[in-house]
Design a protein around this motif. Sequence first.
Motif, short mmCIF file in Angstrom:
data_model
loop_
_atom_site.label_atom_id
_atom_site.label_comp_id
_atom_site.label_asym_id
_atom_site.label_seq_id
_atom_site.Cartn_x
_atom_site.Cartn_y
_atom_site.Cartn_z
N SER A 85 -50.50 22.97 -45.75
CA SER A 85 -49.50 22.51 -46.82
C SER A 85 -49.65 23.21 -47.86
N PRO A 99 -41.94 27.34 -51.78
CA PRO A 99 -41.40 28.28 -51.09
C PRO A 99 -40.33 28.82 -51.88
N HIS A 104 -37.96 30.90 -47.75
CA HIS A 104 -38.75 29.98 -47.45
C HIS A 104 -40.35 30.15 -47.55
N LEU A 122 -46.08 27.74 -44.06
CA LEU A 122 -47.14 26.67 -43.81
C LEU A 122 -46.91 26.05 -42.47
N ALA A 124 -46.58 22.75 -42.30
CA ALA A 124 -45.86 21.72 -42.54
C ALA A 124 -44.36 22.15 -42.34
N GLN A 125 -44.24 23.46 -42.53
CA GLN A 125 -42.73 23.86 -42.34
C GLN A 125 -42.06 24.13 -41.04
N ARG A 126 -40.90 23.89 -40.88
CA ARG A 126 -40.32 24.03 -39.56
C ARG A 126 -40.27 25.58 -39.41
N LEU A 127 -40.17 26.03 -38.14
CA LEU A 127 -39.99 27.53 -38.02
C LEU A 127 -38.52 28.22 -38.71
N LYS A 130 -35.80 30.41 -36.25
CA LYS A 130 -36.38 30.21 -34.88
C LYS A 130 -37.25 31.60 -34.49
N ASP A 179 -48.82 17.51 -35.22
CA ASP A 179 -47.45 16.94 -35.73
C ASP A 179 -46.88 18.33 -36.42
N PHE A 180 -47.41 19.41 -36.81
CA PHE A 180 -46.88 20.46 -37.33
C PHE A 180 -46.72 21.48 -36.60
N VAL A 181 -46.21 22.59 -36.96
CA VAL A 181 -45.75 23.77 -36.16
C VAL A 181 -46.82 24.69 -36.65
N PHE B 42 -43.14 10.68 -42.49
CA PHE B 42 -42.43 10.43 -41.06
C PHE B 42 -43.32 9.74 -40.05
N ALA B 52 -45.44 13.97 -44.67
CA ALA B 52 -44.76 15.40 -44.19
C ALA B 52 -45.20 16.41 -45.18
N ALA B 53 -46.10 16.28 -46.13
CA ALA B 53 -46.18 17.36 -46.94
C ALA B 53 -45.16 18.22 -47.52
N ILE B 88 -40.42 22.17 -49.17
CA ILE B 88 -41.00 23.38 -48.29
C ILE B 88 -39.91 24.07 -47.59
N ASN B 89 -38.62 23.34 -47.41
CA ASN B 89 -37.75 24.01 -46.34
C ASN B 89 -36.40 24.21 -46.89
N PRO B 208 -39.52 24.35 -31.99
CA PRO B 208 -40.30 24.51 -33.18
C PRO B 208 -39.56 24.61 -34.74
N ASP B 209 -38.14 24.91 -34.57
CA ASP B 209 -37.36 24.84 -35.81
C ASP B 209 -36.65 23.47 -36.04
N ALA B 210 -37.19 22.38 -35.27
CA ALA B 210 -36.80 20.95 -35.57
C ALA B 210 -37.44 20.47 -36.63
N LEU B 212 -38.94 17.39 -39.01
CA LEU B 212 -39.78 16.39 -38.62
C LEU B 212 -39.34 15.24 -39.05
#
Lengths: 278, 265
Positions: A85, A99, A104, A122, A124-127, A130, A179-181, B42, B52-53, B88-89, B208-210, B212
Motif C-alpha cells: 500500500s 497513483p 494508476h 500496489l 491493494a490496487q485491483r489489476l 486486466k 485479500d489483495f492482488v 471492507f 482497504a488502503a 489508489i484506483n 484480479p480486476d475486481a 474489493l
Amino acid sequence: MFGIKLIFCAALVFDHATPYFFIQREGHYSAPSETVTLPAARGYIRPPHISQEVWDNVSLYFLPESHPIKPILDQIFFQSRATASLKSMKKAGFDANKPMKWTHLVVARHPDTPEYIFKVFLDAQRLFKKFPVEDLWMLRIEGVNLIRNELDKMDWNHIFKVPRKWIYPLPANPAASKDFVRKDFILVEDDMDILSKTDNEAVWQSDVITTDILDAIYHLVTEYGLYDSPKPNNMPFSNDGRIAFVDTQVHHVWPVKYYKLTPHLNAEMKAYWKEITR
Amino acid sequence: MKTTGLLLCIWLPFQLLGNACVLDQWQVSLDVAYEKWDTDEFWNKSGKKRSAANDFEKKEAKALLEFGLSRCDTLSVRSSWARFDESINGRTFGFTDLEIGWKRKLYQKVHHLISGQIVILIPFESDYEPPLRYGRNGAEFNLLYSSGFTLCDHFGYYDARLGYRWYKGFPSDQIRANFALGYFVCPWLKLVAESKLEYGVFNGDDRPDASLIYLNPNYRLLRIDVLAELCPCSFSSAYVGYFRHVWGRNVGTGGGFVGGANVWY
C-alpha cells in the motif's frame, strides 16, 4: 588443485534465497566483476506461484544481478512487503506519489537510490485493465529500446534521451495479503531529472523548440506509432536540456495524436506542427 | 381500527405503501434519488474487516420510472449514473446496468397484497467496469408481500421481498431479500426502516480486476436504511435518510446518506 573456500557476505537467510558468495581458490582469487560487500546481493529465485514460462519471458528484462542498486533493493523488499500500500511504501522509506490519474501506477523514489525511480502497482490496487503488470513493464521497456535504437541511428542523442528500464521481481516472501492482488514485479528506471510541470510547459512554449526538433519528434512518433507521446508531460525537458521520452508503454498504435502537442507550442511552431502533421 | 387501516390503504397513493403495490392503469410514477457513501474498509471473503488502503467514495443518482399497464401490471425501468473516486484506483463513472421490470399483482385480500416480479438486467456496455457495472445480462425473480396496519390511529405497513438474481457469466447469482416497516407519524410524515440483503451464492468467478469494495463478482451485503418521507400532497413526496452496511463479504463497510423525491400522476 585448487581448494575452494566459500565466504558468505552478510548473508540473511530467507526462503528460496541463495546467498551470494565469493569463490576463493587458493593461489587465485576470483571475484565477480562488481564486488558487493554489504548488504549481500541475491540471485533471482523464481517464486513458486509464478510459472516458469512467465519467469523466462520476464527475466530477459531483469535488473542485472551485478547492478549496484540490486543489493539495496533486495534489502528493502526482503525486509517488508513494501508494495502492499502507499502506507507501506512510505514506511519502507519511499517517497511515493499518489497513483497517476490515467495509468494508476505509483511513481516513487528512495533516498538510498537517488538516480533511479520506481514504478509500482500496489497489492491493494485491483489489476488495471486486466493486464498482468509484467506485460505493461515489458511493453514500456520495448518502447524505450525502440526509441533508443532510433536515436542512435539518427544521432539525436544530443536532443533526446530515454531512460534505461529494468524489471525487478519481488520476492515470494514477505508475501502479499491474501485479500489483495499481489503484484510480482516493479519497474526500475533511470531518473531523467525532468523539469517541473510549470517549467516544462514554459520551455515548450519558448524559442527552444525549433522546426528541427519538431521534425525529429514527428519522425519518432510516426515511425513507431507513439500514439500518446506528443504532449509535454510525456516528452518533458530535463535539466540537461534534452527532451526525455518517459511514457513508452503505447507504441505501434496509429493514428498518432499529434494534436495533443499543438496547444503547448508558440504561435510559429504551432503553425509548423500543424503543417507537418496535416 | 382494521377498517380504518383498510380505508387508508385504499385512499393513500400506492407509492406511500409497500413495494408489492402496483400502479393503477395508465398511472406513471417517477422516483429520483441521490446517494453518497464512503469507506476505507471492507469485509473480506471470510467476513473479517480489513483496511482497504484505499479511500473509496461513491456518488449515485438513481431513477425509477413505473407505468401502470393495467390494474394488475406495472412496468418499470431503473437506471442510475454513478461516480466512484478511489485514492489508489482512480475515478470511474458512468451509467450502471439497466433494470427493466414487470410486476403483477397476484393476490389481494383485505390489507394483504402479494405480487410477483420479473426484472431483466441489461448491460449498459458489455465490459466489466469495476466498481461501476458488471456489464452482463441477467434476470431476477421476486415475490413481494405488503400489508397494512394501524397503530395508535396511525397507518403503517410492512413489506417483504424474496428474490433470486441470476447473471450470465462471471458474477455470482444472488438471493435478494428486503424487509421494510413504514409508519405514518402524522398524515404527511412517514418513517421507514428497511433492511436489504444481497446474498451472493458464491458461484461467480474471482477476478484480479475486481473491486474489493463494491460489485465484487462474489459478494454479500446486508444494509439498513432509515428514512423520513414527507408527503405534502397526494401526488408527490420527498425523503431523506441514512444507510449503513452492517454485514458483508467482499464488500465495503461504512454508510452514507440518501435523499430523493417521488412524483406520480
